[in-house]
Design a protein around this motif. Structure first.
Motif, PDB file in Angstrom:
ATOM      1  N   PHE A  59     -14.586 -33.031   0.409  1.00  0.00           N
ATOM      2  CA  PHE A  59     -14.118 -34.327   0.920  1.00  0.00           C
ATOM      3  C   PHE A  59     -14.349 -34.482   2.421  1.00  0.00           C
ATOM      4  O   PHE A  59     -14.217 -35.569   2.957  1.00  0.00           O
ATOM      5  CB  PHE A  59     -12.641 -34.554   0.567  1.00  0.00           C
ATOM      6  CG  PHE A  59     -11.731 -33.459   1.039  1.00  0.00           C
ATOM      7  CD1 PHE A  59     -11.448 -32.367   0.221  1.00  0.00           C
ATOM      8  CD2 PHE A  59     -11.153 -33.522   2.295  1.00  0.00           C
ATOM      9  CE1 PHE A  59     -10.618 -31.361   0.661  1.00  0.00           C
ATOM     10  CE2 PHE A  59     -10.326 -32.519   2.733  1.00  0.00           C
ATOM     11  CZ  PHE A  59     -10.051 -31.424   1.912  1.00  0.00           C
ATOM     12  N   PHE A  60     -14.687 -33.399   3.082  1.00  0.00           N
ATOM     13  CA  PHE A  60     -15.013 -33.534   4.506  1.00  0.00           C
ATOM     14  C   PHE A  60     -16.367 -34.207   4.718  1.00  0.00           C
ATOM     15  O   PHE A  60     -16.718 -34.572   5.823  1.00  0.00           O
ATOM     16  CB  PHE A  60     -15.001 -32.164   5.202  1.00  0.00           C
ATOM     17  CG  PHE A  60     -13.613 -31.690   5.498  1.00  0.00           C
ATOM     18  CD1 PHE A  60     -12.800 -32.385   6.382  1.00  0.00           C
ATOM     19  CD2 PHE A  60     -13.108 -30.553   4.879  1.00  0.00           C
ATOM     20  CE1 PHE A  60     -11.515 -31.952   6.646  1.00  0.00           C
ATOM     21  CE2 PHE A  60     -11.825 -30.119   5.143  1.00  0.00           C
ATOM     22  CZ  PHE A  60     -11.024 -30.819   6.026  1.00  0.00           C
ATOM     23  N   THR A  61     -17.154 -34.348   3.637  1.00  0.00           N
ATOM     24  CA  THR A  61     -18.425 -35.061   3.757  1.00  0.00           C
ATOM     25  C   THR A  61     -18.216 -36.574   3.647  1.00  0.00           C
ATOM     26  O   THR A  61     -19.115 -37.349   3.940  1.00  0.00           O
ATOM     27  CB  THR A  61     -19.405 -34.621   2.657  1.00  0.00           C
ATOM     28  OG1 THR A  61     -18.805 -34.886   1.379  1.00  0.00           O
ATOM     29  CG2 THR A  61     -19.731 -33.147   2.757  1.00  0.00           C
ATOM     30  N   LYS A  62     -17.016 -36.974   3.197  1.00  0.00           N
ATOM     31  CA  LYS A  62     -16.764 -38.414   3.043  1.00  0.00           C
ATOM     32  C   LYS A  62     -16.332 -39.035   4.358  1.00  0.00           C
ATOM     33  O   LYS A  62     -15.487 -38.482   5.070  1.00  0.00           O
ATOM     34  CB  LYS A  62     -15.672 -38.651   1.978  1.00  0.00           C
ATOM     35  CG  LYS A  62     -16.114 -38.273   0.585  1.00  0.00           C
ATOM     36  CD  LYS A  62     -15.328 -39.017  -0.457  1.00  0.00           C
ATOM     37  CE  LYS A  62     -13.978 -38.364  -0.676  1.00  0.00           C
ATOM     38  NZ  LYS A  62     -13.267 -38.918  -1.850  1.00  0.00           N
ATOM     39  N   ILE A  63     -16.883 -40.204   4.673  1.00  0.00           N
ATOM     40  CA  ILE A  63     -16.547 -40.873   5.928  1.00  0.00           C
ATOM     41  C   ILE A  63     -15.078 -41.273   5.947  1.00  0.00           C
ATOM     42  O   ILE A  63     -14.417 -41.249   6.983  1.00  0.00           O
ATOM     43  CB  ILE A  63     -17.481 -42.091   6.150  1.00  0.00           C
ATOM     44  CG1 ILE A  63     -17.212 -42.738   7.525  1.00  0.00           C
ATOM     45  CG2 ILE A  63     -17.292 -43.160   5.109  1.00  0.00           C
ATOM     46  CD1 ILE A  63     -18.272 -42.406   8.508  1.00  0.00           C
ATOM     47  N   THR A  64     -14.529 -41.622   4.780  1.00  0.00           N
ATOM     48  CA  THR A  64     -13.129 -42.071   4.733  1.00  0.00           C
ATOM     49  C   THR A  64     -12.170 -40.977   5.175  1.00  0.00           C
ATOM     50  O   THR A  64     -11.154 -41.236   5.811  1.00  0.00           O
ATOM     51  CB  THR A  64     -12.756 -42.520   3.301  1.00  0.00           C
ATOM     52  OG1 THR A  64     -13.198 -41.519   2.391  1.00  0.00           O
ATOM     53  CG2 THR A  64     -13.386 -43.852   2.970  1.00  0.00           C
ATOM     54  N   THR A  65     -12.508 -39.734   4.843  1.00  0.00           N
ATOM     55  CA  THR A  65     -11.669 -38.610   5.278  1.00  0.00           C
ATOM     56  C   THR A  65     -11.571 -38.586   6.787  1.00  0.00           C
ATOM     57  O   THR A  65     -10.479 -38.485   7.361  1.00  0.00           O
ATOM     58  CB  THR A  65     -12.279 -37.281   4.784  1.00  0.00           C
ATOM     59  OG1 THR A  65     -12.442 -37.355   3.378  1.00  0.00           O
ATOM     60  CG2 THR A  65     -11.384 -36.119   5.162  1.00  0.00           C
ATOM     61  N   TRP A  66     -12.731 -38.714   7.423  1.00  0.00           N
ATOM     62  CA  TRP A  66     -12.750 -38.658   8.886  1.00  0.00           C
ATOM     63  C   TRP A  66     -12.095 -39.881   9.507  1.00  0.00           C
ATOM     64  O   TRP A  66     -11.470 -39.795  10.569  1.00  0.00           O
ATOM     65  CB  TRP A  66     -14.181 -38.475   9.392  1.00  0.00           C
ATOM     66  CG  TRP A  66     -14.681 -37.091   9.082  1.00  0.00           C
ATOM     67  CD1 TRP A  66     -15.576 -36.743   8.128  1.00  0.00           C
ATOM     68  CD2 TRP A  66     -14.249 -35.881   9.707  1.00  0.00           C
ATOM     69  NE1 TRP A  66     -15.742 -35.380   8.100  1.00  0.00           N
ATOM     70  CE2 TRP A  66     -14.941 -34.818   9.068  1.00  0.00           C
ATOM     71  CE3 TRP A  66     -13.349 -35.566  10.719  1.00  0.00           C
ATOM     72  CZ2 TRP A  66     -14.771 -33.478   9.415  1.00  0.00           C
ATOM     73  CZ3 TRP A  66     -13.175 -34.244  11.070  1.00  0.00           C
ATOM     74  CH2 TRP A  66     -13.880 -33.212  10.421  1.00  0.00           C
ATOM     75  N   GLN A  67     -12.249 -41.029   8.806  1.00  0.00           N
ATOM     76  CA  GLN A  67     -11.553 -42.219   9.301  1.00  0.00           C
ATOM     77  C   GLN A  67     -10.050 -42.002   9.263  1.00  0.00           C
ATOM     78  O   GLN A  67      -9.317 -42.363  10.191  1.00  0.00           O
ATOM     79  CB  GLN A  67     -11.913 -43.444   8.460  1.00  0.00           C
ATOM     80  CG  GLN A  67     -13.207 -44.101   8.904  1.00  0.00           C
ATOM     81  CD  GLN A  67     -13.697 -45.143   7.911  1.00  0.00           C
ATOM     82  OE1 GLN A  67     -13.233 -45.174   6.758  1.00  0.00           O
ATOM     83  NE2 GLN A  67     -14.627 -45.964   8.333  1.00  0.00           N
ATOM     84  N   PHE A  68      -9.608 -41.374   8.171  1.00  0.00           N
ATOM     85  CA  PHE A  68      -8.185 -41.108   8.015  1.00  0.00           C
ATOM     86  C   PHE A  68      -7.701 -40.123   9.089  1.00  0.00           C
ATOM     87  O   PHE A  68      -6.657 -40.318   9.714  1.00  0.00           O
ATOM     88  CB  PHE A  68      -7.933 -40.546   6.603  1.00  0.00           C
ATOM     89  CG  PHE A  68      -6.490 -40.537   6.218  1.00  0.00           C
ATOM     90  CD1 PHE A  68      -5.754 -41.716   6.215  1.00  0.00           C
ATOM     91  CD2 PHE A  68      -5.860 -39.355   5.863  1.00  0.00           C
ATOM     92  CE1 PHE A  68      -4.413 -41.714   5.850  1.00  0.00           C
ATOM     93  CE2 PHE A  68      -4.525 -39.346   5.513  1.00  0.00           C
ATOM     94  CZ  PHE A  68      -3.800 -40.529   5.498  1.00  0.00           C
ATOM     95  N   ILE A  69      -8.494 -39.080   9.317  1.00  0.00           N
ATOM     96  CA  ILE A  69      -8.158 -38.119  10.375  1.00  0.00           C
ATOM     97  C   ILE A  69      -8.165 -38.820  11.736  1.00  0.00           C
ATOM     98  O   ILE A  69      -7.287 -38.611  12.578  1.00  0.00           O
ATOM     99  CB  ILE A  69      -9.152 -36.932  10.366  1.00  0.00           C
ATOM    100  CG1 ILE A  69      -8.900 -36.052   9.139  1.00  0.00           C
ATOM    101  CG2 ILE A  69      -9.023 -36.102  11.647  1.00  0.00           C
ATOM    102  CD1 ILE A  69      -9.851 -34.893   8.980  1.00  0.00           C
ATOM    103  N   GLY A  70      -9.158 -39.711  11.917  1.00  0.00           N
ATOM    104  CA  GLY A  70      -9.252 -40.470  13.164  1.00  0.00           C
ATOM    105  C   GLY A  70      -8.014 -41.318  13.397  1.00  0.00           C
ATOM    106  O   GLY A  70      -7.477 -41.368  14.511  1.00  0.00           O
ATOM    107  N   LYS A  71      -7.526 -41.965  12.305  1.00  0.00           N
ATOM    108  CA  LYS A  71      -6.313 -42.768  12.419  1.00  0.00           C
ATOM    109  C   LYS A  71      -5.136 -41.894  12.842  1.00  0.00           C
ATOM    110  O   LYS A  71      -4.316 -42.281  13.679  1.00  0.00           O
ATOM    111  CB  LYS A  71      -5.996 -43.431  11.066  1.00  0.00           C
ATOM    112  CG  LYS A  71      -6.477 -44.856  10.987  1.00  0.00           C
ATOM    113  CD  LYS A  71      -5.998 -45.494   9.686  1.00  0.00           C
ATOM    114  CE  LYS A  71      -6.867 -46.678   9.319  1.00  0.00           C
ATOM    115  NZ  LYS A  71      -6.961 -46.860   7.864  1.00  0.00           N
ATOM    116  N   GLY A  72      -5.082 -40.702  12.241  1.00  0.00           N
ATOM    117  CA  GLY A  72      -4.023 -39.764  12.606  1.00  0.00           C
ATOM    118  C   GLY A  72      -4.111 -39.381  14.074  1.00  0.00           C
ATOM    119  O   GLY A  72      -3.105 -39.300  14.785  1.00  0.00           O
TER     120      GLY A  72
END
Lengths: 284, 245
Positions: A59-72
């Motif tokens: 799931f670290f390859t998914k952009i949404t994961t990073w967006q979610f981490i970015g929001k955090g």
């Protein structure tokens, strides 16, 4: 006399002779070996426990994961900046009370400072999360995390600022008074700016603590980096990979904060902190 | 007309130590008074009581006939009328030379930035450090710093300037550049009270010399009289001891 080039080694030790040099080589090899072994066993235990399985990492390859981490990350940033500003305002006020000429306010401020420094952050958070709402104080979740973190840091900020103010030579105050400024004008225009400059590195270290304290945000369900990490963990059932990634992010943030501190310290010690500003002014 | 500075029966103790013993003196407008004496004689303390950097136990201090207030804005106002030059310069370390000089006029006299800046540049030229205006104090030599400190005091248009051992912290080759500025000030008619160890300077510039020892004014005379014919034994011993140096 190039002080900038001196490291703590030059200060603590004399130049190594042949015996010391071979000793240093031996210790370097041994430490490298130990480090390698530790790394090996860590990775091996990951492997043995199936933590390297792609299902924990894909799931670290998914952009949404990073967006979610970015929001955090944005949440962490908001909470830390707000807490930092409030801690500075509270700390400055407490410092003023602590150094004021009135013995009563000195005592009160000293007690408050001891209290905020002695009580763990988590207890302040529980107070604003569990007790304060019952007393009619309902705060948004951003304040529920940043206010207690700020209170917890304020006492340290107060003492750090006070140590800076105390370190300013007495002659600076006398010079201010002698041109007819009041004590308050002298403090604000002469004493505090210099004392503040001395303690910028210590204040940045305190910001690092504030950033780390904001990880309690999960207690009040404020979506900071830590809270979002916990969401990812429950979504993908992947504890280690997420925690590892988040840890690296926190390390990077605090590493750069500390680097900033030592940069400012170096500039301040060579007199360039205010000097550079003045040089810029000159050529404008 | 009332003297610019008048002290009446000043007494001061540091704990058990009686540092100022019944001191009375006055400085008239345009007068240059030099205080000399061995170290520990109380001359610096005396100088510092005049703008209440040191408090006194008893006695009276009058500035232009007005009693020195004990605190608050009135004290600040009176201090703004009496310049002070310190042994250790005490320039504001975080401000450049120009800002050091304009801080008083802007903050205390509420002058505009541009007026005080122009005036500051004039003063800096007058004391010979016009080209250093944008440097930090730490980038200047001791002699330059002290001259800036004098300019800072002048910027307030004081009624008098107190000099507390202005050359004692300087390297020998820088002493004269500061003394030259002070000599010029004296000839311009500035009222000055100077604590110093520079005997030749005292002899040249002073209208009156005050010799202090052990918290007392031992002798007070015109410089030529004092240096040629000291009346007291104590002054004779003191002058002999510095001659042999």
């Amino acid at each position: 006399m190039n002080y900038a080039a001196r490291t703590f080694r030059d200060v603590l030790y004399e130049k190594p002779g042949p015996k010391t040099r071979s000793l240093i080589t031996v210790f370097t090899v041994i430490s490298a070996l130990l480090l390698f072994l530790m790394l090996f066993f860590a990775i091996r235990s990951f492997y043995v426990n199936d933590q390297l399985n792609p299902k924990y990492w894909f799931f670290f390859t998914k952009i949404t994961t990073w967006q979610f981490i970015g929001k955090g990350l944005v949440g962490t940033f908001e909470a830390a900046v707000l807490a930092g500003i409030m801690a500075f305002i509270m700390g400055f006020t407490m410092m003023l009370a602590r150094i004021s000429r009135f013995p009563f306010s000195n005592k009160i401020a000293a007690a408050v400072i001891e209290f905020t420094r002695g009580v763990p952050t988590l207890l302040f958070i529980y107070f604003f999360f569990l007790i304060a709402p019952g007393m009619g104080l309902k705060l948004p979740s951003l304040l529920k995390i940043s206010l207690p973190v700020a209170i917890s840091a304020s006492g340290v900020v107060a003492e750090v600022l006070r140590s800076g103010v105390n370190a300013v030579p007495k002659g600076q105050k006398e010079a201010g008074l002698c041109i007819g400024m009041t004590e308050w004008q002298t403090f604000i225009k002469v004493i505090f700016p210099q004392g503040f400059k001395y303690v910028i590195p210590a204040l940045i270290s305190e910001i690092v603590i504030v950033v780390k304290d904001t990880t309690y945000a999960y207690v009040v369900s404020f979506p900071d980096l830590m809270q979002n990490a916990r969401v990812l963990i429950s979504n993908y059932d992947a504890m280690l990979s997420v925690y590892l990634t988040v840890a690296v992010i926190y390390i990077l943030i605090n590493y750069y904060l500390n680097k900033l501190a030592s940069m400012i310290e170096k500039k301040a010690s060579t007199g360039g902190f205010y000097g550079s500003r003045n040089r810029i002014k000159k050529y404008q | 007309m009332a003297p610019v500075i008048e002290l009446k029966n000043i007494n001061k103790h540091f704990g058990d130590h009686h540092v100022l013993k019944d001191i009375s003196l006055s400085v008239e407008k345009g007068e240059v008074v030099v205080i000399i004496g061995p170290s520990g004689s109380g001359k610096s303390t005396l100088c510092r009581t005049i703008n209440r950097l040191e408090t006194i136990d008893s006695g009276e201090i009058l500035i232009d006939g007005e009693r020195l207030p004990e605190e608050g804005r009135n004290l600040a106002k009176l201090r703004s009328q009496i310049g002070m030059v310190f042994q250790s310069f005490n320039l504001f370390a975080h401000k450049n030379v120009l800002d050091n000089i304009t801080m008083g006029p802007v903050t205390v006299l509420h002058k505009s930035h541009s007026t005080s800046k122009d005036e500051a540049m004039e003063l800096l030229k007058r004391v010979g450090v016009g080209s250093e205006a944008h440097k930090l104090p730490s980038q200047l030599s001791g002699g330059q710093q002290q001259r800036v400190a004098i300019a800072r005091a002048l910027a307030m248009h004081p009624k008098a300037i107190l000099f507390d051992e202005p050359t004692s912290a300087l390297d020998p080759e820088m002493i004269n550049e500061v003394l030259d500025v002070m000599t010029k000030l004296a000839s311009d008619g500035m009222t000055m009270l100077i604590v110093t160890h520079e005997m030749n300077f005292a002899r040249r510039v002073a209208d009156r010399v005050i010799f202090m020892d052990d918290g007392r004014i031992v002798e007070e005379a015109k410089p030529e009289d004092f240096f040629e014919n000291p009346k007291t034994e104590r002054a004779k011993t003191f002058l002999n001891s510095i001659k042999s140096e």
